[in-house]
Design an enzyme around this catalytic site. Structure first.
Site, PDB file in Angstrom:
ATOM      1  N   TYR A  62       0.837  -1.208   0.000  1.00 61.90           N
ATOM      2  CA  TYR A  62       0.000   0.000   0.000  1.00 61.90           C
ATOM      3  C   TYR A  62       0.876   1.264   0.000  1.00 61.90           C
ATOM      4  CZ  TYR A  62      -3.718   3.242   1.480  1.00 61.90           C
ATOM      5  OH  TYR A  62      -4.603   4.286   1.565  1.00 61.90           O
TER       6      TYR A  62
HETATM    7  P1  NAD Z   1     -13.417   2.442   0.522  1.00 65.46           P
HETATM    8  O1  NAD Z   1     -12.898   1.043   0.530  1.00 65.46           O
HETATM    9  O2  NAD Z   1     -14.600   2.787   1.356  1.00 65.46           O
HETATM   10  O3  NAD Z   1     -13.701   2.923  -0.964  1.00 65.46           O
HETATM   11  C1  NAD Z   1     -12.886   2.533  -2.036  1.00 65.46           C
HETATM   12  C2  NAD Z   1     -13.729   2.563  -3.315  1.00 65.46           C
HETATM   13  O4  NAD Z   1     -12.891   2.157  -4.398  1.00 65.46           O
HETATM   14  C3  NAD Z   1     -14.912   1.574  -3.239  1.00 65.46           C
HETATM   15  O5  NAD Z   1     -16.058   2.168  -3.774  1.00 65.46           O
HETATM   16  C4  NAD Z   1     -14.415   0.404  -4.080  1.00 65.46           C
HETATM   17  O6  NAD Z   1     -15.461  -0.338  -4.668  1.00 65.46           O
HETATM   18  C5  NAD Z   1     -13.562   1.121  -5.131  1.00 65.46           C
HETATM   19  N1  NAD Z   1     -12.566   0.242  -5.718  1.00 65.46           N
HETATM   20  C6  NAD Z   1     -11.628  -0.504  -5.076  1.00 65.46           C
HETATM   21  N2  NAD Z   1     -10.930  -1.233  -5.959  1.00 65.46           N
HETATM   22  C7  NAD Z   1     -11.437  -0.942  -7.193  1.00 65.46           C
HETATM   23  C8  NAD Z   1     -11.123  -1.391  -8.509  1.00 65.46           C
HETATM   24  N3  NAD Z   1     -10.165  -2.301  -8.733  1.00 65.46           N
HETATM   25  N4  NAD Z   1     -11.833  -0.883  -9.550  1.00 65.46           N
HETATM   26  C9  NAD Z   1     -12.812   0.017  -9.325  1.00 65.46           C
HETATM   27  N5  NAD Z   1     -13.166   0.471  -8.103  1.00 65.46           N
HETATM   28  C10 NAD Z   1     -12.476  -0.018  -7.053  1.00 65.46           C
HETATM   29  O7  NAD Z   1     -12.166   3.314   0.969  1.00 65.46           O
HETATM   30  P2  NAD Z   1     -11.993   4.889   1.195  1.00 65.46           P
HETATM   31  O8  NAD Z   1     -11.466   5.089   2.547  1.00 65.46           O
HETATM   32  O9  NAD Z   1     -13.198   5.630   0.770  1.00 65.46           O
HETATM   33  O10 NAD Z   1     -10.766   5.137   0.212  1.00 65.46           O
HETATM   34  C11 NAD Z   1     -10.823   5.993  -0.900  1.00 65.46           C
HETATM   35  C12 NAD Z   1      -9.411   6.395  -1.256  1.00 65.46           C
HETATM   36  O11 NAD Z   1      -8.833   7.097  -0.158  1.00 65.46           O
HETATM   37  C13 NAD Z   1      -8.476   5.203  -1.535  1.00 65.46           C
HETATM   38  O12 NAD Z   1      -7.623   5.519  -2.609  1.00 65.46           O
HETATM   39  C14 NAD Z   1      -7.683   5.093  -0.242  1.00 65.46           C
HETATM   40  O13 NAD Z   1      -6.435   4.460  -0.451  1.00 65.46           O
HETATM   41  C15 NAD Z   1      -7.555   6.542   0.130  1.00 65.46           C
HETATM   42  N6  NAD Z   1      -7.252   6.810   1.536  1.00 65.46           N
HETATM   43  C16 NAD Z   1      -8.120   6.409   2.507  1.00 65.46           C
HETATM   44  C17 NAD Z   1      -7.811   6.686   3.827  1.00 65.46           C
HETATM   45  C18 NAD Z   1      -8.722   6.242   4.941  1.00 65.46           C
HETATM   46  O14 NAD Z   1      -8.341   6.374   6.102  1.00 65.46           O
HETATM   47  N7  NAD Z   1      -9.929   5.744   4.662  1.00 65.46           N
HETATM   48  C19 NAD Z   1      -6.639   7.387   4.151  1.00 65.46           C
HETATM   49  C20 NAD Z   1      -5.788   7.790   3.118  1.00 65.46           C
HETATM   50  C21 NAD Z   1      -6.115   7.501   1.814  1.00 65.46           C
END
Ligand code: NAD
Length: 259
Positions: free
Chosen positions: A155
């Site tokens: 990651y």
């Molecule tokens: P989440 O898992 O709730 O949402 C992720 C979304 O991406 C989902 O709708 C999922 O279906 C979609 N997805 C995943 N793999 C996919 C693929 N191969 N093709 C198409 N769609 C796909 O997570 P989140 O927390 O909302 O994360 C959103 C972004 O924020 C991500 O890039 C994550 O790495 C980043 N992020 C999250 C956090 C956190 O604390 N939640 C912190 C830093 C960065």
């Protein structure tokens, strides 16, 4: 504010979590939305439509070159050809292994989704922006794009690489009216971070509350951030308010990161 009145915005990964807030927030500011996600994004579509904006969804795994090309073509048709903003938000938590134990297939899975998927979607959208010499792209990176984290090498490396992609795209496209930036969120309150903390607690033999306390207190503001706070940075980076900014990564971490 109505910073995106009648603009056309593609958001990946907007079926759940942060992406849902992103889609709704752009719509609230006047944009129509196309969502690419491999889960059903109908709930998000309904929320956008309830705000009086148009929305379409494409069932698309961002790793699948052909599916991405078809979905972007469909989005362009829905919008009448013009895409103003791309938000690369789809992402996968990755796995929980020390580097010495990292299975190659798991490493590749995370890099495929977070890095290659982002490149593929951007590659398909860019010609639409180049044709009109205008566009803004923002990518969801992470605080771990600036700092390593034990057990999360796949990651972490995928998110560091997204900053390289962002800078390269910014350099290649600045002269063509396209700005490309990233946001580095700290832990975002929501289901996903609960799941991540659970994994860390299990692997490290401690309680979820203990992990949360450590991560919250690592930020001077002593808390996680909200999806809306992360989205606010993206709205800024895609609006004319940030017209002199490209190749940047904005930290939204409660002060955890300072450079
Ligand atoms: P989440 O898992 O709730 O949402 C992720 C979304 O991406 C989902 O709708 C999922 O279906 C979609 N997805 C995943 N793999 C996919 C693929 N191969 N093709 C198409 N769609 C796909 O997570 P989140 O927390 O909302 O994360 C959103 C972004 O924020 C991500 O890039 C994550 O790495 C980043 N992020 C999250 C956090 C956190 O604390 N939640 C912190 C830093 C960065």
């Amino acid at each position: 504010m109505n910073r995106f009145a009648n603009q056309n915005v593609i958001v990946t990964g907007a079926a759940a979590g942060l992406g849902q807030t992103i889609a709704e927030s752009f719509a609230r500011e006047g944009a129509d939305i196309a969502i690419l996600d491999f889960q059903s994004a109908d709930a998000t579509r309904q929320k956008v439509e309830a705000l009086g904006r148009r929305c379409t969804t494409f069932h698309c795994d961002v790793r699948d070159e052909r599916a991405v090309a078809e979905a972007v073509k469909g989005a362009a048709a829905f919008f009448g050809g013009r895409v103003d903003v791309l938000v690369n938000n789809a992402g996968f938590n990755g796995h929980y292994n020390l580097v010495k134990d990292m299975p190659l297939d798991k490493w590749r899975e995370t890099l495929d989704i977070n890095l290659t998927g982002t490149m593929l979607v951007t590659r398909e959208v860019l010609p639409l922006m180049l044709a009109v010499k205008k566009g803004a792209i923002v990518t969801t990176a992470s605080n771990v794009a600036r700092r390593g984290l034990p057990l999360r090498v796949d990651y972490v490396c995928s998110k560091w690489a997204l900053l390289g992609l962002t800078q390269t795209l910014a350099l290649e496209n600045a002269a063509h009216g396209i700005r490309v930036n990233a946001v580095c969120p700290g832990p975002v309150e929501g289901d996903r971070i609960e799941d991540v903390m659970q994994h860390h607690a299990e692997r490290e033999g401690r309680s979820v509350a203990d992990v949360r306390r450590e991560w919250e207190s690592a930020a001077p503001m002593d808390r996680f951030v909200t999806a809306q706070e992360v989205t606010n940075a993206m709205l800024f980076l895609c609006s004319s308010e940030s017209s002199a900014m490209t190749g940047q990564a904005l930290n939204v971490t409660g002060g955890f990161l300072m450079t």
